[in-house]
Design a protein around this motif. Structure first.
Motif, PDB file in Angstrom:
ATOM      1  N   THR A 179       1.588   7.477  -8.772  1.00  0.00           N
ATOM      2  CA  THR A 179       2.797   6.902  -8.159  1.00  0.00           C
ATOM      3  C   THR A 179       2.962   5.460  -8.610  1.00  0.00           C
ATOM      4  OG1 THR A 179       2.473   8.317  -6.219  1.00  0.00           O
ATOM      5  CG2 THR A 179       3.941   6.440  -5.958  1.00  0.00           C
ATOM      6  N   LYS A 180       4.182   5.130  -9.034  1.00  0.00           N
ATOM      7  CA  LYS A 180       4.435   3.756  -9.485  1.00  0.00           C
ATOM      8  C   LYS A 180       5.724   3.231  -8.862  1.00  0.00           C
ATOM      9  CE  LYS A 180       6.896   5.105 -13.738  1.00  0.00           C
ATOM     10  NZ  LYS A 180       6.888   6.565 -13.549  1.00  0.00           N
ATOM     11  N   ILE A 181       5.789   1.913  -8.728  1.00  0.00           N
ATOM     12  CA  ILE A 181       6.999   1.262  -8.223  1.00  0.00           C
ATOM     13  C   ILE A 181       7.852   0.865  -9.430  1.00  0.00           C
ATOM     14  CG2 ILE A 181       7.899  -0.710  -6.912  1.00  0.00           C
ATOM     15  CD1 ILE A 181       5.169  -0.722  -5.411  1.00  0.00           C
ATOM     16  N   LEU A 240      -0.732   4.988  -0.798  1.00  0.00           N
ATOM     17  CA  LEU A 240      -0.743   6.007   0.262  1.00  0.00           C
ATOM     18  C   LEU A 240      -0.140   7.313  -0.257  1.00  0.00           C
ATOM     19  CD1 LEU A 240      -1.150   6.576   3.391  1.00  0.00           C
ATOM     20  CD2 LEU A 240       1.299   6.098   3.583  1.00  0.00           C
ATOM     21  N   ILE A 241       0.998   7.215  -0.962  1.00  0.00           N
ATOM     22  CA  ILE A 241       1.660   8.411  -1.490  1.00  0.00           C
ATOM     23  C   ILE A 241       0.790   9.076  -2.553  1.00  0.00           C
ATOM     24  CG2 ILE A 241       3.673   9.226  -2.808  1.00  0.00           C
ATOM     25  CD1 ILE A 241       5.306   7.023  -1.320  1.00  0.00           C
ATOM     26  N   GLU A 242       0.193   8.256  -3.414  1.00  0.00           N
ATOM     27  CA  GLU A 242      -0.672   8.804  -4.473  1.00  0.00           C
ATOM     28  C   GLU A 242      -1.888   9.515  -3.885  1.00  0.00           C
ATOM     29  OE1 GLU A 242      -3.139   7.016  -8.273  1.00  0.00           O
ATOM     30  OE2 GLU A 242      -1.090   6.298  -7.925  1.00  0.00           O
ATOM     31  N   LYS A 243      -2.469   8.935  -2.846  1.00  0.00           N
ATOM     32  CA  LYS A 243      -3.653   9.541  -2.217  1.00  0.00           C
ATOM     33  C   LYS A 243      -3.318  10.891  -1.587  1.00  0.00           C
ATOM     34  CE  LYS A 243      -6.990   8.908   1.509  1.00  0.00           C
ATOM     35  NZ  LYS A 243      -7.276   8.197   2.775  1.00  0.00           N
ATOM     36  N   ASN A 244      -2.152  10.978  -0.946  1.00  0.00           N
ATOM     37  CA  ASN A 244      -1.790  12.195  -0.216  1.00  0.00           C
ATOM     38  C   ASN A 244      -1.191  13.290  -1.090  1.00  0.00           C
ATOM     39  OD1 ASN A 244      -2.015  11.904   2.971  1.00  0.00           O
ATOM     40  ND2 ASN A 244      -1.533   9.895   2.130  1.00  0.00           N
ATOM     41  N   THR A 245      -0.564  12.914  -2.198  1.00  0.00           N
ATOM     42  CA  THR A 245       0.060  13.927  -3.063  1.00  0.00           C
ATOM     43  C   THR A 245      -0.788  14.256  -4.288  1.00  0.00           C
ATOM     44  OG1 THR A 245       1.277  12.244  -4.315  1.00  0.00           O
ATOM     45  CG2 THR A 245       2.387  13.205  -2.393  1.00  0.00           C
ATOM     46  N   LYS A 246      -1.781  13.411  -4.578  1.00  0.00           N
ATOM     47  CA  LYS A 246      -2.624  13.546  -5.796  1.00  0.00           C
ATOM     48  C   LYS A 246      -1.788  13.420  -7.071  1.00  0.00           C
ATOM     49  CE  LYS A 246      -6.243  14.685  -3.234  1.00  0.00           C
ATOM     50  NZ  LYS A 246      -5.688  14.478  -1.895  1.00  0.00           N
ATOM     51  N   ILE A 247      -0.640  12.735  -6.976  1.00  0.00           N
ATOM     52  CA  ILE A 247       0.236  12.532  -8.133  1.00  0.00           C
ATOM     53  C   ILE A 247       0.334  11.036  -8.392  1.00  0.00           C
ATOM     54  CG2 ILE A 247       2.598  12.800  -9.020  1.00  0.00           C
ATOM     55  CD1 ILE A 247       2.885  15.225  -7.164  1.00  0.00           C
ATOM     56  N   GLY A 266       0.780  -1.241   0.000  1.00  0.00           N
ATOM     57  CA  GLY A 266       0.000   0.000   0.000  1.00  0.00           C
ATOM     58  C   GLY A 266       0.808   1.285   0.000  1.00  0.00           C
ATOM     59  N   MET A 267       2.150   1.221  -0.008  1.00  0.00           N
ATOM     60  CA  MET A 267       2.963   2.436   0.058  1.00  0.00           C
ATOM     61  C   MET A 267       2.705   3.341  -1.149  1.00  0.00           C
ATOM     62  SD  MET A 267       5.112   4.286   1.720  1.00  0.00           S
ATOM     63  CE  MET A 267       6.071   3.369   2.933  1.00  0.00           C
ATOM     64  N   ASP A 268       2.642   2.756  -2.352  1.00  0.00           N
ATOM     65  CA  ASP A 268       2.401   3.572  -3.553  1.00  0.00           C
ATOM     66  C   ASP A 268       1.023   4.225  -3.513  1.00  0.00           C
ATOM     67  OD1 ASP A 268       1.366   0.979  -3.717  1.00  0.00           O
ATOM     68  OD2 ASP A 268       1.506   0.885  -5.905  1.00  0.00           O
TER      69      ASP A 268
END
Length: 336
Positions: free
Chosen positions: A300-302, A291-298, A287-289
Motif C-alpha cells: 500500500t502506498k500514498i 494498517l491497510i497493508e498489514k490487514n490486506t497483505k497487499i 500509520g493508515m498505509d
C-alpha cells in the motif's frame, strides 16, 4: 475554460486546465441568521467556527460528500468560481467529482448548483476515478488498480480496469468521523469539551492507527472543563487516542476487504502486483498505509499529492471524455 472541482465535505479544491490547482479553501459559509445574508465564504468563514455570536453561524453546506444545504452550496460555488474567472462572460465547462454511492437526486442537486453558478456544461466524475487520473495511474489498460480515496465525509474504494469501474464501495466513515470520535473520547475520558478545529489539529499531529510505544507523542489540548465550566489544558498522547481512532479506521479496512473479495481473481492478482493507492487527506493519518497493508497483505502506498489528487484528476478528465465508459462520467447527468 475547463474547470475541475473537488467539492469536498471539508475542503473545495479547484483545478483549471493549463494552470493547475488555483484554489483550496474550506467548505464553510458564514451566515447572518437575522436576514439570511452571506457574511463570508471559505477561509474567512472557517476562522469563525466556534467564535461567532448567536445570530451568525458558520455552516458546512455539504455533508458526507453530498449537498445538504442547496442555497449555501450554490452561493459557495458561485463565490469560488467568480474568484477564479475574472471574465464574467466566459462560461466554463465544469467537471465535479462525486462519491461512488451518490443517488440520482443528489447528483441532480450537484449539477443544478454548478449550472446556477455559471457553468456552460457539467460533467460528474466518481471520486476514485478522478483520484486514479490525478495519481497518474493508467486506467486504459486491462490491468486492475485499487484506489482508496479517504476524504472528509466519505471513503470511496474502487477497482478500475479498461476505463471502467469493476467493483466499488462508498462508506460514510472518513476524516470527519475520526474528528467526532476524538471529541467524544476527550469529553468522556477527561471531562473536557473541545471544538472541531482542535480535534482536527490533534488528528493531524498526534493520532495514529499503527504505531509502537517508541513512537508515542503527545500534545496540549485546550477546551472547557465540563465540571468547572472554566478553560483548561490537558496533555493527550497518541496511545490515549489509539482506541477511538482505530475503531473508525477498521471500518475503512473492512470496506476495502469487501471490495477485494468481490473482485475477479485475475484482477486481484494485478492488484497484488500494483498495490493499493491511497489518496485524500485521510490517507495522511499516521500509520493508515501500514494498517491497510498489514490487514490486506497487499503493498500500500500514498499517492504523490494525495490532497490534490482528486481535483487534478477531475480537471484532467476532459482529456478522457471520449474514452470513459458508463460509471465514470455519468452520461445521463450531463447537461448543457
Amino acid at each position: 475554460m475547463d474547470v475541475g472541482i473537488d467539492l469536498g465535505t471539508s475542503t473545495v479544491i479547484i483545478y483549471v486546465g493549463g494552470e493547475g490547482v488555483v484554489l483550496e479553501e474550506p467548505s464553510v459559509v458564514a451566515v447572518n441568521m437575522k436576514n439570511d445574508s452571506i457574511i463570508s465564504v471559505g477561509k474567512e468563514a472557517y476562522n469563525m467556527i466556534g467564535k461567532t455570536p448567536d445570530h451568525i453561524r458558520a455552516v458546512r453546506p455539504l455533508s458526507h460528500g453530498v449537498v445538504c444545504n442547496y442555497k449555501l452550496t450554490e452561493e459557495m460555488v458561485k463565490h469560488f468560481i467568480q474568484k477564479i474567472c475574472k471574465d464574467r462572460l466566459v462560461k466554463p465547462r465544469i467537471a465535479l467529482c462525486v462519491p461512488s454511492g451518490i443517488t440520482n437526486v443528489e447528483s441532480n442537486a450537484v449539477i443544478d448548483v454548478a449550472i446556477s453558478s455559471g457553468a456552460r456544461k457539467v460533467y460528474l466524475l466518481e471520486e476514485p476515478v478522478a483520484a486514479a487520473i490525478g495519481a497518474q495511474i493508467d486506467i486504459e489498460k486491462p490491468n486492475g488498480n485499487l484506489i482508496v480515496d479517504i476524504g472528509g465525509g466519505t471513503t470511496d474504494i474502487a477497482v478500475l480496469s479498461l476505463n471502467g469501474i469493476v467493483n466499488k464501495k462508498s462508506i460514510k466513515v472518513a476524516g470527519d468521523t475520526i474528528n467526532d470520535a476524538i471529541i467524544r473520547y476527550v469529553r468522556l475520558a477527561h471531562g473536557v469539551l473541545i471544538g472541531e478545529k482542535m480535534a482536527d489539529h490533534i488528528k493531524c499531529t498526534v493520532s495514529s492507527v499503527f504505531f509502537s510505544s517508541e513512537d508515542d507523542v503527545s500534545a496540549s489540548v485546550k477546551g472547557r472543563n465540563l465540571i468547572t465550566g472554566l478553560p483548561c489544558s490537558i496533555q493527550i498522547s497518541r496511545s490515549m487516542l489509539y482506541e477511538c481512532v482505530i475503531k473508525e479506521a477498521e471500518q475503512i479496512v473492512a470496506a476495502i476487504k469487501e471490495v477485494i473479495e468481490k473482485t475477479p481473481p485475475e484482477l486481484v492478482g494485478d492488484i497484488y502486483t500494483n498495490g493499493i493507492t491511497l489518496t485524500g487527506g485521510g490517507s495522511l493519518l499516521h500509520g493508515m498505509d501500514k494498517l491497510i497493508e498489514k490487514n490486506t497483505k497487499i503493498p500500500t502506498k500514498i499517492a504523490d499529492d494525495p490532497i490534490n489528487c482528486v481535483a487534478i484528476g477531475t480537471g484532467k478528465s476532459f482529456e478522457y471524455l471520449d474514452k470513459l465508459v458508463d460509471g465514470f462520467v455519468i452520461p445521463s447527468m450531463q447537461r448543457s
